[in-house]
Enzyme design. Structure first.
Site, PDB file in Angstrom:
ATOM      1  N   THR A  11      11.498   9.225   3.383  1.00 53.95           N
ATOM      2  CA  THR A  11      11.339   9.234   1.919  1.00 53.95           C
ATOM      3  C   THR A  11      10.462  10.390   1.450  1.00 53.95           C
ATOM      4  O   THR A  11      10.857  11.180   0.588  1.00 53.95           O
ATOM      5  CB  THR A  11      10.740   7.886   1.466  1.00 53.95           C
ATOM      6  OG1 THR A  11      11.554   6.844   1.988  1.00 53.95           O
ATOM      7  CG2 THR A  11      10.690   7.787  -0.036  1.00 53.95           C
ATOM      8  N   LYS A 100      -2.284   8.474   5.157  1.00 54.36           N
ATOM      9  CA  LYS A 100      -3.673   7.977   5.069  1.00 54.36           C
ATOM     10  C   LYS A 100      -4.206   7.462   6.401  1.00 54.36           C
ATOM     11  O   LYS A 100      -5.409   7.469   6.638  1.00 54.36           O
ATOM     12  CB  LYS A 100      -3.815   6.907   4.000  1.00 54.36           C
ATOM     13  CG  LYS A 100      -3.147   5.588   4.333  1.00 54.36           C
ATOM     14  CD  LYS A 100      -2.333   5.070   3.206  1.00 54.36           C
ATOM     15  CE  LYS A 100      -1.023   4.582   3.744  1.00 54.36           C
ATOM     16  NZ  LYS A 100      -0.025   4.296   2.768  1.00 54.36           N
ATOM     17  N   VAL A 127      -3.996   9.216  -0.905  1.00 57.78           N
ATOM     18  CA  VAL A 127      -4.540   8.143  -1.752  1.00 57.78           C
ATOM     19  C   VAL A 127      -3.943   8.285  -3.153  1.00 57.78           C
ATOM     20  O   VAL A 127      -3.936   9.378  -3.725  1.00 57.78           O
ATOM     21  CB  VAL A 127      -6.081   8.224  -1.853  1.00 57.78           C
ATOM     22  CG1 VAL A 127      -6.620   7.088  -2.725  1.00 57.78           C
ATOM     23  CG2 VAL A 127      -6.724   8.197  -0.483  1.00 57.78           C
ATOM     24  N   LYS A 200      -7.692   3.673   2.060  1.00 57.33           N
ATOM     25  CA  LYS A 200      -7.745   4.546   0.874  1.00 57.33           C
ATOM     26  C   LYS A 200      -9.145   4.567   0.264  1.00 57.33           C
ATOM     27  O   LYS A 200      -9.657   5.645  -0.081  1.00 57.33           O
ATOM     28  CB  LYS A 200      -6.696   4.098  -0.142  1.00 57.33           C
ATOM     29  CG  LYS A 200      -5.269   4.375   0.337  1.00 57.33           C
ATOM     30  CD  LYS A 200      -4.251   3.677  -0.547  1.00 57.33           C
ATOM     31  CE  LYS A 200      -2.817   4.051  -0.168  1.00 57.33           C
ATOM     32  NZ  LYS A 200      -1.823   3.213  -0.853  1.00 57.33           N
TER      33      LYS A 200
END
Ligand code: HSE
Length: 399
Positions: A11, A100, A127, A200
């Site tokens: 994606t 992340k 993030v 995050k």
């Protein structure tokens, strides 16, 4: 020619190629050079894809191509993403990523290696998806002492909580529907247990406070314990429930945690619904500043990665400073923090008064239990009192 290699054609990887192709002319004007995607690394083949001719399953093709300026790592997970990122940096190629997991675990090391090798390691998309937050924290908020960060940092859980609030549905039911629609992963643990948000808020806090916050040390509570009954009480109060990644820095302490919070309409994050993310930063002279936008999704996340490509292209031969040091941040126990709490119990009012003192009862029309807001007390005392009377729900209240 500024040459980009993309690792992972899922994606985010596809999104990176699409953003570059869609806005190519403008990007080229901004970097003052032509840009091309020269390699895509993936184990799969993509017959019919316009970029199938540049797909390779040999990472060495990228590492050994001296023309490649930047490697966009969009693989996910730490293995082999960390190893590939490190090897690119050691070969003098800049790396940017949406990953992340790698940033939270290896960020300081990869930034140090990039500095030593005259390249960059950037991670704007790690993030808040498409929300610019890393660069603002790192560059725009430099005069500030950041005192707190409060973030709705996970789109999946925000979608679930928003649905639970609007439809009065149970967590399991909404999760199942979200999975069917592809909004939630088939294995939703990292999202619903708060682990994604923990990474995050650890990344944001490391940049804001300057030392490495280890996400593994954060008290982390997800949303699996939040029920439709909790939302019934929240509704009665005119409030809602949101999953926050939260951190606070005082003169000598840093606190960080992930937990669901009851929030009221006056809170700036109250209107952050569905898959959107919002990040509220409080600086000592600035006051509140809020960042809002698409926290996930193909093009928003890819846009943030491409912003790193532009930043790298514009800063070749220069250092991009980052205040995140490779030094461990000692975290204090959030149990020390004072606040109010929403509690549900099946015991009597006398027991509640004995443990909590004066409280504000809420009548949500649920038989056989009591729901109330405590007065100000430390989280440690509130939790101990709640445990002592077998509370069925315990939710922090946001100020
Ligand atoms: N699973 C993440 C979320 C994706 O739901 O926010 C973006 O990091």
């Amino acid at each position: 020619m500024f040459s980009v290699a993309v690792l992972g054609y899922g994606t985010v990887g596809r999104g990176i190629v699409e953003v570059i192709m869609t806005n190519r002319k403008q990007i080229e004007e901004r970097i003052g050079d032509e840009i091309c995607v020269s390699h895509i690394l993936d184990l799969r083949t993509f017959p019919g894809d316009p970029f199938e001719h540049i797909v390779t399953d040999h990472y060495e093709d990228i590492l050994n191509d001296p023309a490649v300026n930047v490697v966009c790592e969009a693989m996910g997970g730490t293995n082999p993403a960390y190893d590939y990122s490190k090897r690119a940096i050691l070969a003098g190629k800049s790396v940017c990523t949406s990953n992340k997991a790698v940033v939270a675990e290896y960020g300081p090391e990869l930034m140090r290696l990039a500095n030593e090798n005259g390249c960059h390691y950037l991670f704007e998309a790690s993030v808040g998806g498409g929300i610019p937050i890393i660069r603002p924290l790192n560059e725009s908020l430099t005069p500030e002492k950041v005192e707190s960060i409060t973030g709705i940092l996970n789109g999946t859980t925000n979608y679930i909580l928003t649905k639970m609030e609007r439809e009065g549905s149970a967590f399991d039911e909404v999760l199942k529907e979200a999975q069917e629609k592809g909004y939630a992963e088939r294995n939703p643990e990292a999202d619903v247990e708060g682990y994604d948000a923990a990474r995050k808020i650890a990344i944001l806090s490391s940049i804001a406070y300057g030392k490495t916050v280890d996400y593994r040390e954060l008290p982390t509570e997800g949303i699996t314990g939040i029920s439709s009954e909790d939302f019934a009480y929240a509704k009665k109060l005119g409030a809602t429930v949101k999953l926050f990644g939260f951190s606070r820095k005082t003169e000598d302490k840093v606190y960080a945690m992930v937990a669901p919070f009851l929030i009221f309409p006056g809170h700036p994050l109250y209107a952050v619904n569905d898959v959107f993310n919002g990040i509220l930063v409080h600086g000592n002279t600035l006051g509140d500043v809020m960042f809002y936008g698409s926290g996930a999704g193909m093009l928003p996340t890819a846009s943030a990665v491409v912003s790193d490509i532009v930043e790298i292209a514009r800063n070749q031969g220069r250092r991009i400073p980052c205040d995140w040091k490779d030094e461990k941040q000692t975290l204090s126990d959030p149990g020390e923090l004072t606040g109010r709490f929403f509690v549900r119990v099946t015991s009597c009012r006398e027991c509640v008064a004995e443990k909590f003192g004066a409280v504000e009862y809420v009548d949500a029309g649920i038989a056989g239990e009591l729901g109330f807001l405590t007065g100000d007390m430390t989280e440690r005392d509130a939790k101990a009192a709640a445990d002592a009377i077998g509370a069925v729900s315990f939710i922090r209240v946001s100020r």
